[in-house]
Design an enzyme around this catalytic site. Structure first.
Site, PDB file in Angstrom:
ATOM      1  N   THR A  37     -17.109  24.167-114.914  1.00  0.00           N
ATOM      2  CA  THR A  37     -18.192  24.255-113.931  1.00  0.00           C
ATOM      3  C   THR A  37     -19.399  23.553-114.542  1.00  0.00           C
ATOM      4  O   THR A  37     -19.314  23.004-115.653  1.00  0.00           O
ATOM      5  CB  THR A  37     -18.570  25.726-113.668  1.00  0.00           C
ATOM      6  OG1 THR A  37     -19.133  26.265-114.876  1.00  0.00           O
ATOM      7  CG2 THR A  37     -17.357  26.563-113.239  1.00  0.00           C
ATOM      8  N   THR A 126     -20.920  42.699-120.750  1.00  0.00           N
ATOM      9  CA  THR A 126     -22.356  42.570-121.032  1.00  0.00           C
ATOM     10  C   THR A 126     -23.088  43.905-120.934  1.00  0.00           C
ATOM     11  O   THR A 126     -22.672  44.802-120.193  1.00  0.00           O
ATOM     12  CB  THR A 126     -22.981  41.567-120.029  1.00  0.00           C
ATOM     13  OG1 THR A 126     -24.398  41.601-120.123  1.00  0.00           O
ATOM     14  CG2 THR A 126     -22.614  41.911-118.581  1.00  0.00           C
ATOM     15  N   ASP A 127     -24.206  43.989-121.641  1.00  0.00           N
ATOM     16  CA  ASP A 127     -25.059  45.191-121.543  1.00  0.00           C
ATOM     17  C   ASP A 127     -25.636  45.366-120.143  1.00  0.00           C
ATOM     18  O   ASP A 127     -26.090  46.458-119.780  1.00  0.00           O
ATOM     19  CB  ASP A 127     -26.191  45.154-122.585  1.00  0.00           C
ATOM     20  CG  ASP A 127     -27.096  43.925-122.527  1.00  0.00           C
ATOM     21  OD1 ASP A 127     -26.925  43.086-121.618  1.00  0.00           O
ATOM     22  OD2 ASP A 127     -27.984  43.814-123.401  1.00  0.00           O
ATOM     23  N   GLU A 128     -25.625  44.280-119.343  1.00  0.00           N
ATOM     24  CA  GLU A 128     -26.259  44.350-118.021  1.00  0.00           C
ATOM     25  C   GLU A 128     -25.532  45.293-117.069  1.00  0.00           C
ATOM     26  O   GLU A 128     -26.110  45.713-116.064  1.00  0.00           O
ATOM     27  CB  GLU A 128     -26.378  42.953-117.415  1.00  0.00           C
ATOM     28  CG  GLU A 128     -27.147  42.021-118.324  1.00  0.00           C
ATOM     29  CD  GLU A 128     -27.827  40.864-117.622  1.00  0.00           C
ATOM     30  OE1 GLU A 128     -27.852  40.839-116.398  1.00  0.00           O
ATOM     31  OE2 GLU A 128     -28.332  39.992-118.344  1.00  0.00           O
ATOM     32  N   TYR A 150     -24.766  39.346-110.380  1.00  0.00           N
ATOM     33  CA  TYR A 150     -24.058  39.027-111.630  1.00  0.00           C
ATOM     34  C   TYR A 150     -23.552  40.297-112.314  1.00  0.00           C
ATOM     35  O   TYR A 150     -22.363  40.438-112.599  1.00  0.00           O
ATOM     36  CB  TYR A 150     -24.985  38.252-112.592  1.00  0.00           C
ATOM     37  CG  TYR A 150     -24.486  38.233-114.026  1.00  0.00           C
ATOM     38  CD1 TYR A 150     -23.350  37.502-114.368  1.00  0.00           C
ATOM     39  CD2 TYR A 150     -25.132  38.961-115.031  1.00  0.00           C
ATOM     40  CE1 TYR A 150     -22.868  37.494-115.679  1.00  0.00           C
ATOM     41  CE2 TYR A 150     -24.660  38.955-116.339  1.00  0.00           C
ATOM     42  CZ  TYR A 150     -23.537  38.224-116.651  1.00  0.00           C
ATOM     43  OH  TYR A 150     -23.057  38.230-117.946  1.00  0.00           O
ATOM     44  N   LYS A 154     -19.740  41.687-113.034  1.00  0.00           N
ATOM     45  CA  LYS A 154     -19.226  42.000-114.380  1.00  0.00           C
ATOM     46  C   LYS A 154     -18.743  43.448-114.436  1.00  0.00           C
ATOM     47  O   LYS A 154     -17.718  43.750-115.061  1.00  0.00           O
ATOM     48  CB  LYS A 154     -20.309  41.763-115.444  1.00  0.00           C
ATOM     49  CG  LYS A 154     -20.736  40.321-115.632  1.00  0.00           C
ATOM     50  CD  LYS A 154     -19.628  39.409-116.143  1.00  0.00           C
ATOM     51  CE  LYS A 154     -19.239  39.687-117.592  1.00  0.00           C
ATOM     52  NZ  LYS A 154     -18.223  38.707-118.058  1.00  0.00           N
TER      53      LYS A 154
HETATM   54  P1  NAD Z   1     -21.428  30.064-120.022  1.00  0.00           P
HETATM   55  O1  NAD Z   1     -21.956  30.048-118.623  1.00  0.00           O
HETATM   56  O2  NAD Z   1     -22.068  29.222-121.060  1.00  0.00           O
HETATM   57  O3  NAD Z   1     -19.870  29.669-120.001  1.00  0.00           O
HETATM   58  C1  NAD Z   1     -18.970  30.104-119.032  1.00  0.00           C
HETATM   59  C2  NAD Z   1     -17.728  29.220-119.104  1.00  0.00           C
HETATM   60  O4  NAD Z   1     -16.768  29.703-118.139  1.00  0.00           O
HETATM   61  C3  NAD Z   1     -17.986  27.750-118.772  1.00  0.00           C
HETATM   62  O5  NAD Z   1     -17.337  26.925-119.702  1.00  0.00           O
HETATM   63  C4  NAD Z   1     -17.393  27.585-117.378  1.00  0.00           C
HETATM   64  O6  NAD Z   1     -16.927  26.273-117.117  1.00  0.00           O
HETATM   65  C5  NAD Z   1     -16.254  28.588-117.421  1.00  0.00           C
HETATM   66  N1  NAD Z   1     -15.831  29.056-116.097  1.00  0.00           N
HETATM   67  C6  NAD Z   1     -16.638  29.507-115.083  1.00  0.00           C
HETATM   68  N2  NAD Z   1     -15.881  29.843-114.024  1.00  0.00           N
HETATM   69  C7  NAD Z   1     -14.590  29.622-114.363  1.00  0.00           C
HETATM   70  C8  NAD Z   1     -13.363  29.807-113.692  1.00  0.00           C
HETATM   71  N3  NAD Z   1     -13.311  30.262-112.431  1.00  0.00           N
HETATM   72  N4  NAD Z   1     -12.217  29.508-114.347  1.00  0.00           N
HETATM   73  C9  NAD Z   1     -12.253  29.019-115.617  1.00  0.00           C
HETATM   74  N5  NAD Z   1     -13.395  28.824-116.296  1.00  0.00           N
HETATM   75  C10 NAD Z   1     -14.553  29.122-115.677  1.00  0.00           C
HETATM   76  O7  NAD Z   1     -21.399  31.587-120.429  1.00  0.00           O
HETATM   77  P2  NAD Z   1     -21.622  32.333-121.835  1.00  0.00           P
HETATM   78  O8  NAD Z   1     -23.047  32.619-121.994  1.00  0.00           O
HETATM   79  O9  NAD Z   1     -20.871  31.618-122.895  1.00  0.00           O
HETATM   80  O10 NAD Z   1     -20.903  33.725-121.512  1.00  0.00           O
HETATM   81  C11 NAD Z   1     -19.529  33.937-121.795  1.00  0.00           C
HETATM   82  C12 NAD Z   1     -19.146  35.346-121.422  1.00  0.00           C
HETATM   83  O11 NAD Z   1     -19.933  36.263-122.165  1.00  0.00           O
HETATM   84  C13 NAD Z   1     -19.387  35.676-119.951  1.00  0.00           C
HETATM   85  O12 NAD Z   1     -18.336  36.489-119.495  1.00  0.00           O
HETATM   86  C14 NAD Z   1     -20.686  36.452-119.949  1.00  0.00           C
HETATM   87  O13 NAD Z   1     -20.752  37.365-118.873  1.00  0.00           O
HETATM   88  C15 NAD Z   1     -20.597  37.161-121.285  1.00  0.00           C
HETATM   89  N6  NAD Z   1     -21.878  37.497-121.925  1.00  0.00           N
HETATM   90  C16 NAD Z   1     -22.833  36.540-122.144  1.00  0.00           C
HETATM   91  C17 NAD Z   1     -24.016  36.874-122.813  1.00  0.00           C
HETATM   92  C18 NAD Z   1     -25.082  35.857-123.092  1.00  0.00           C
HETATM   93  O14 NAD Z   1     -26.160  36.240-123.537  1.00  0.00           O
HETATM   94  N7  NAD Z   1     -24.859  34.569-122.888  1.00  0.00           N
HETATM   95  C19 NAD Z   1     -24.213  38.186-123.244  1.00  0.00           C
HETATM   96  C20 NAD Z   1     -23.228  39.154-122.999  1.00  0.00           C
HETATM   97  C21 NAD Z   1     -22.058  38.781-122.355  1.00  0.00           C
HETATM   98  O1  TDX Z   2     -37.308  30.925-117.193  1.00  0.00           O
HETATM   99  C1  TDX Z   2     -37.116  32.102-117.533  1.00  0.00           C
HETATM  100  N1  TDX Z   2     -38.185  32.927-117.732  1.00  0.00           N
HETATM  101  C2  TDX Z   2     -38.058  34.237-118.078  1.00  0.00           C
HETATM  102  O2  TDX Z   2     -39.056  34.946-118.248  1.00  0.00           O
HETATM  103  C3  TDX Z   2     -35.791  32.647-117.683  1.00  0.00           C
HETATM  104  C4  TDX Z   2     -34.570  31.789-117.476  1.00  0.00           C
HETATM  105  C5  TDX Z   2     -35.676  33.964-118.041  1.00  0.00           C
HETATM  106  N2  TDX Z   2     -36.769  34.741-118.218  1.00  0.00           N
HETATM  107  C6  TDX Z   2     -36.595  36.156-118.617  1.00  0.00           C
HETATM  108  C7  TDX Z   2     -35.621  36.946-117.759  1.00  0.00           C
HETATM  109  C8  TDX Z   2     -35.014  37.912-118.740  1.00  0.00           C
HETATM  110  O3  TDX Z   2     -35.831  39.079-118.843  1.00  0.00           O
HETATM  111  O4  TDX Z   2     -36.029  36.145-119.929  1.00  0.00           O
HETATM  112  C9  TDX Z   2     -35.030  37.169-120.075  1.00  0.00           C
HETATM  113  C10 TDX Z   2     -33.702  36.529-120.419  1.00  0.00           C
HETATM  114  O5  TDX Z   2     -33.282  35.802-119.283  1.00  0.00           O
HETATM  115  P1  TDX Z   2     -31.886  35.000-119.257  1.00  0.00           P
HETATM  116  O6  TDX Z   2     -31.851  34.058-120.402  1.00  0.00           O
HETATM  117  O7  TDX Z   2     -31.708  34.471-117.882  1.00  0.00           O
HETATM  118  O8  TDX Z   2     -30.862  36.162-119.608  1.00  0.00           O
HETATM  119  P2  TDX Z   2     -30.534  37.564-118.914  1.00  0.00           P
HETATM  120  O9  TDX Z   2     -30.916  37.556-117.487  1.00  0.00           O
HETATM  121  O10 TDX Z   2     -31.118  38.654-119.771  1.00  0.00           O
HETATM  122  O11 TDX Z   2     -28.937  37.540-119.029  1.00  0.00           O
HETATM  123  C11 TDX Z   2     -28.296  37.021-120.220  1.00  0.00           C
HETATM  124  O12 TDX Z   2     -27.917  38.060-121.083  1.00  0.00           O
HETATM  125  C12 TDX Z   2     -26.850  38.870-120.692  1.00  0.00           C
HETATM  126  C13 TDX Z   2     -27.098  36.159-119.860  1.00  0.00           C
HETATM  127  O13 TDX Z   2     -27.503  35.130-118.972  1.00  0.00           O
HETATM  128  C14 TDX Z   2     -26.002  36.976-119.278  1.00  0.00           C
HETATM  129  O14 TDX Z   2     -24.853  36.160-119.025  1.00  0.00           O
HETATM  130  C15 TDX Z   2     -25.652  38.072-120.242  1.00  0.00           C
HETATM  131  O15 TDX Z   2     -24.705  38.919-119.683  1.00  0.00           O
END
Ligand code: NAD
Ligand code: TDX
Length: 341
Positions: A37, A126-128, A150, A154
Site C-alpha cells: 500500500t 497496539t496500546d490503542e 483504527y 485492531k
Molecule cells: P506501516 O503502516 O508502516 O506498515 C504496514 C504494512 O502493511 C505496509 O507495508 C503495508 O503495505 C502492509 N499492508 C497494509 N495492508 C495490507 C494488506 N491488506 N495485505 C498485506 N499487506 C498490507 O505500519 P507499522 O507502523 O509498521 O505497524 C505495523 C503493525 O504494528 C500494525 O499492525 C500496527 O497496528 C502495529 N503497531 C504499530 C505501532 C506504531 O507505533 N507504529 C505501535 C503499536 C502497534
Molecule cells: O501532525 C501530527 N501532529 C500531532 O500533534 C500528528 C501526525 C500527530 N500528532 C499527535 C497525535 C498523537 O497524540 O501526536 C501523537 C502521535 O500521533 P501518531 O504518530 O499519528 O500516532 P498515534 O495516533 O499515537 O498512533 C501510533 O501509535 C500506535 C501509530 O500510528 C499506530 O499505528 C499505533 O498503533
C-alpha cells in the site's frame, strides 16, 4: 521456526523485524508478504534483497487463496502479522480499508494457521485498543474501549485471535505495543513528520493543546519483544510492550527541536484530531517477567533516529514529494491553525 511468513514486512516495524531476524538467526528463512500500500516500501528491504534466506511476495492478507498457496509453497511454519492500515487520521477519513485489512485480513491468517497446523502466529497489536487511560496503566485483562476506527479495527482483530485460540486451539500470541519510533517510519506519523519538516524548516503541526501523552518505544526494542514472543510466548496470551517513557506531544516536540538545534517557533498549534485519545499507558510487567526490557535509552535512540532521517533524505524525500503530500494536502490542508508562526 524455520520458515517465517512476515506479513506487512515492507512497512516500518515489519522491515525492522526482517532485519532483526536475518541478523539473529542464520538458519531462518523469511518470506515477506505485503500488499505494498502507500505505506509499504521495498526501499526498506533493499539491503537484504540479495540475501538467499529472504523472499518477497506481493499480496493482500485478505486473499485467502494466495495466502494458502504461499504458506504451502514456502513450507511456512510461523507467521508474524504486521500487515494493517495503521494511521489514525486516515481511519477517521476512510474507515473501510481498516476494517477490511485489520479485521478480515487477520482472520484469513488465523485460518491459514488452523488449516496447515502452523506452530505459531504472533499478532502485532497496539496500546490503542484500551482507549484513553486518564490514570494508572492498562493491564492485559482490561476491557477494550477503542475510540477511533483504527483502534476499533485492531480490537476486532485481537478478539478474532482470542476466538480462534479458544475455539480451535490456534497457537496465537498477541503483543500490544506503545508508540514506536525509529528508521523507515512513514513520514505521516508524528516523529518522522516532525523531524523531516524541521529539516526543511517547515512548521510542525501540533494537534490541540499538545498535551496528549504517548509512551515512546524504540522500534528495535519492540522487535526484541516480538522475537521473545515468537519463541517463548504462551499460546492464547496477550503481552503489553511499553517502555515507561511517557511524554506529552509538546515535550516530545521540544526534545526533537532541541536535538536538531531548531527553533521552537516552528511549532504550530492546529485543530485537534477528532476523538483524540488523551493518554495511553501500559503496564508491561507480564513480558518483563519473561526477561524483556527496553535496551535503548530514549534520548540516544531519538538522536540516532534524527541522524537517520538527516542522512537518508533519499528515503523520505520521494515519499513526501509524491502520494503522501497530495493526500496530506487533500485531507488536512485545511486543518485550522490555532496559534504559532
Ligand atoms: P506501516 O503502516 O508502516 O506498515 C504496514 C504494512 O502493511 C505496509 O507495508 C503495508 O503495505 C502492509 N499492508 C497494509 N495492508 C495490507 C494488506 N491488506 N495485505 C498485506 N499487506 C498490507 O505500519 P507499522 O507502523 O509498521 O505497524 C505495523 C503493525 O504494528 C500494525 O499492525 C500496527 O497496528 C502495529 N503497531 C504499530 C505501532 C506504531 O507505533 N507504529 C505501535 C503499536 C502497534
Ligand atoms: O501532525 C501530527 N501532529 C500531532 O500533534 C500528528 C501526525 C500527530 N500528532 C499527535 C497525535 C498523537 O497524540 O501526536 C501523537 C502521535 O500521533 P501518531 O504518530 O499519528 O500516532 P498515534 O495516533 O499515537 O498512533 C501510533 O501509535 C500506535 C501509530 O500510528 C499506530 O499505528 C499505533 O498503533
Amino acid at each position: 521456526m524455520e520458515n517465517l511468513l512476515i506479513t506487512g514486512g515492507a512497512g516500518f516495524i515489519g522491515s525492522n523485524f526482517v532485519h532483526h531476524i536475518l541478523d539473529r538467526y542464520p538458519d531462518y528463512k523469511v518470506i515477506v508478504y505485503d500488499k505494498l500500500t502507500y505505506a509499504g516500501n521495498l526501499d526498506n528491504l533493499q539491503d537484504v534483497a540479495d540475501d538467499r534466506r529472504y523472499s518477497f511476495v506481493r499480496g493482500d492478507i485478505c486473499d485467502m487463496g494466495l495466502v494458502e498457496e504461499v504458506v504451502q509453497e514456502h513450507k511456512v511454519d510461523g507467521i508474524v502479522n504486521f500487515a494493517a492500515e495503521t494511521h489514525v487520521d486516515r481511519s477517521i477519513v476512510e474507515p473501510g480499508s481498516f476494517i477490511q485489512t485489520d479485521v478480515y485480513g487477520t482472520h484469513v491468517l488465523l485460518e491459514a494457521v488452523r488449516k496447515f497446523s502452523l506452530r505459531r502466529m504472533v499478532h502485532i497489536s497496539t496500546d490503542e485498543v484500551y482507549g484513553s487511560v486518564v490514570e494508572g496503566s492498562s493491564v492485559e485483562s482490561d476491557n477494550l474501549r477503542p475510540n477511533s476506527p483504527y483502534s476499533a479495527s485492531k480490537a476486532g482483530a485481537d478478539l478474532m485471535c482470542r476466538a480462534y485460540h479458544v475455539t480451535y486451539g490456534v497457537p496465537v500470541v498477541i503483543t500490544r505495543a506503545s508508540n514506536n519510533f525509529g528508521a523507515y517510519q512513514y513520514p505521516e506519523k508524528v516523529v518522522p513528520l516532525f523531524i523531516t519538516n524541521a529539516l526543511d524548516d517547515k512548521p510542525l503541526p501540533l494537534y490541540g493543546d499538545g498535551l496528549n501523552v504517548r509512551d515512546w518505544l524504540y522500534v528495535l526494542d519492540h522487535c526484541e519483544a516480538i522475537d521473545l514472543m515468537l519463541h517463548e510466548g504462551q499460546d492464547g496470551e496477550i503481552y503489553n510492550v511499553g517502555s515507561n517513557n511517557e511524554l506529552t506531544n509538546l515535550e516530545l516536540t521540544d526534545t526533537i527541536l532541541e536535538l536538531m538545534g531548531k527553533p521552537q517557533s516552528l511549532i504550530q498549534f492546529v485543530e485537534d484530531r477528532p476523538g483524540h485519545d488523551r493518554r495511553y499507558s501500559l503496564d508491561s510487567a507480564k513480558i518483563r517477567h519473561l526477561g524483556w526490557r527496553p535496551k535503548h535509552a530514549f534520548e540516544n535512540a531519538l538522536e540516532g533516529t534524527v541522524r537517520w532521517y538527516t542522512e537518508n533524505r533519499w528515503w523520505w524525500e520521494k515519499i513526501k514529494s509524491g502520494a503522501y503530500d497530495s493526500y496530506y494536502e487533500r485531507q488536512y490542508g485545511t486543518r485550522q491553525v490555532l496559534t504559532g508562526s
